[in-house]
Design a protein around this motif. Structure first.
Motif, PDB file in Angstrom:
ATOM      1  N   ASN A 189       0.807  -1.226   0.000  1.00 32.19           N
ATOM      2  CA  ASN A 189       0.000   0.000   0.000  1.00 32.19           C
ATOM      3  C   ASN A 189       0.841   1.279   0.000  1.00 32.19           C
ATOM      4  O   ASN A 189       0.310   2.366   0.202  1.00 32.19           O
TER       5      ASN A 189
ATOM      6  N   PRO B 272       2.916   3.697  -2.446  1.00 30.76           N
ATOM      7  CA  PRO B 272       3.121   3.925  -3.883  1.00 30.76           C
ATOM      8  C   PRO B 272       4.558   3.629  -4.306  1.00 30.76           C
ATOM      9  O   PRO B 272       5.515   3.974  -3.604  1.00 30.76           O
TER      10      PRO B 272
ATOM     11  N   GLU C 175      -0.215  -1.572  -4.994  1.00 33.64           N
ATOM     12  CA  GLU C 175      -1.499  -0.966  -5.356  1.00 33.64           C
ATOM     13  C   GLU C 175      -1.370   0.212  -6.310  1.00 33.64           C
ATOM     14  O   GLU C 175      -2.234   0.442  -7.148  1.00 33.64           O
ATOM     15  N   ARG C 176      -0.292   0.989  -6.206  1.00 32.62           N
ATOM     16  CA  ARG C 176      -0.176   2.190  -7.029  1.00 32.62           C
ATOM     17  C   ARG C 176       1.242   2.356  -7.559  1.00 32.62           C
ATOM     18  O   ARG C 176       2.207   2.239  -6.803  1.00 32.62           O
TER      19      ARG C 176
END
Length: 426
Positions: A165, A167, A190-191
């Protein structure tokens, strides 16, 4: 059938990456050039400061294996270099382990492989240092294989943010390199944040690391300033952090430890000053704020010893011959790693000034200063009551500071963790 991922370097960065990838169903092998270290990992013995033993057992059950055989590097789709880059005596990053990992990989590199560097490095390292090593056997980055840099953002012990979680910044040598690395990390992150190139991604690491050091240095200067004025800095911070904009609270301490060392701007190698076209130029703007932060933070261990001596003197005691108990000798609370922890320098200065030193840390069963073992307190309460001075260097959750403040003859709290008025605070 090739494996999905090889992680080169199974330390504090590499093993957590391998853990996240394994948990996501990625086939992972770990390359560790030391056969004994690889065997230890395969036997479930965790390297210090990396993972919990239960996490490693789950990884092994999920198919992860460590090996010292570089031939396996020729059977992977993605290779991530997580080799350590410690500071040398000249405070320059030591790229020896990165070089060794790159040479091991270059001898087995196949076309279409994605190679990512995650080690902490200077801007320019991926293209100016790593790329020539990988291209030694004829393959070309951006044409035959993908090459990118992605700064590690791991925060050991953080229960809220982890690899999935947080970036992930990625900068490739070409847009296709960036996308290849993004596709890989997207499997368990996630990013993805795309940087313009590897130099920008490397500079992200530089900015984030030095941001921490500079702000801690300012907090440390405020601690000395407020003490001289008779101002309670910890109350100042408590009030200031209620401001909902324009302020982020940093707290002082006995020094700055941990693996993310501030970059010495005078130690930047020549390749890092090379623009993309290869025309050499010297860096004309050293990072003065970072130089000053290093100076301030490196003075804190000495300042803690000065405060300890002054506190004893106020109560009619001399530091020479005094029994001093140090609480917490790791660089971060609730972790076992001692990397860069200021406790050793503080202990060294105390011993050199004639103090009788002992320590307590629930995560450190043995501790040495000046190459001599320091006695470990078996009973914390008894040791605190017997010591002329107890110094809190790291606030582990297991410490009952309110109770210790009652038991200790004198307590110097360098973390501002004790109740107001219960101890002398930095």
């Amino acid at each position: 059938m090739p494996a999905d991922l090889a992680v080169l370097g199974l330390g504090r960065t590499g093993l957590p990456l391998a853990q996240a990838a394994t948990a996501a169903g990625v086939g992972v092998i770990g390359y560790e050039p030391d056969p004994a270290a690889a065997a230890d990992i395969n036997a479930g013995r965790v390297p210090p400061g990396t993972l919990a033993a239960a996490d490693l057992r789950r990884m092994l059950a999920g198919g992860f294996r460590a090996t010292a055989d570089p031939a396996v590097l020729g059977r992977v789709r993605t290779a991530v270099i997580c080799a350590p880059t410690p500071l040398g005596e000249d405070r320059a990053l030591d790229l020896t382990a990165v070089s060794a990992a790159a040479r091991a990989l270059a001898g087995h590199l196949r076309p279409h492989t994605t190679v990512v560097l995650e080690s902490a490095v200077y801007p320019g390292t991926t293209e100016g240092f790593l790329r020539p090593l990988l291209e030694a056997d004829g393959l070309r980055a951006g044409r035959d294989f993908h090459l990118a840099y992605s700064p590690s953002r791991l925060d050991p012990g953080n229960r809220d943010f982890h690899l999935a979680n947080t970036p992930k910044v990625i900068g490739g040598c070409t847009p296709a390199c960036t996308e290849a690395a993004a596709a890989f990390y997207g499997r368990f992150t996630e990013r993805i944040v795309r940087a313009r190139g590897p130099r920008e991604a490397e500079a992200v690491n530089l900015l984030e690391t030095n941001y921490r050091h500079v702000n801690i240095a300012f907090a440390n200067e405020m601690a000395v300033f407020c003490h001289d004025l008779g101002v309670d800095l910890w109350d100042v911070i408590r009030c200031a952090e209620t401001k909902p904009f324009g302020f982020q609270a940093f707290r002082p301490g006995p020094g700055v430890g941990g693996p993310a060392a501030a970059l010495d701007p005078n130690a930047v190698p020549l390749f890092a000053a090379m623009p993309a076209q290869g025309q050499a130029r010297m860096l004309g703007h050293p990072l003065r704020m970072v130089e000053l932060a290093q100076e301030v933070n490196s003075r804190m261990p000495r300042y803690v010893v000065q405060r300890a001596a002054a506190l004893l003197n106020e109560h009619g005691k001399s530091l020479r011959g005094a029994r001093v108990l140090l609480l917490g000798v790791t660089y971060k609370a609730d972790l076992a790693s001692q990397e860069g922890a200021p406790a050793r320098e503080i202990g060294t200065r105390l011993i050199e000034l004639g103090a009788q030193l002992c320590y307590h840390d629930p995560y450190v069963p043995q501790w040495r200063v000046l190459d001599r073992p320091v006695p470990r307190a078996d009973s914390l309460w008894e040791a605190a009551s017997e010591a002329d001075l107890t110094v809190l260097l790291q606030h582990h959750r297991t410490y009952d500071l309110q109770g210790l403040a009652v038991k200790a003859q004198l307590l110097l709290d360098t973390r501002g963790a004790t109740p107001a008025g219960a101890a002398a605070r930095l």
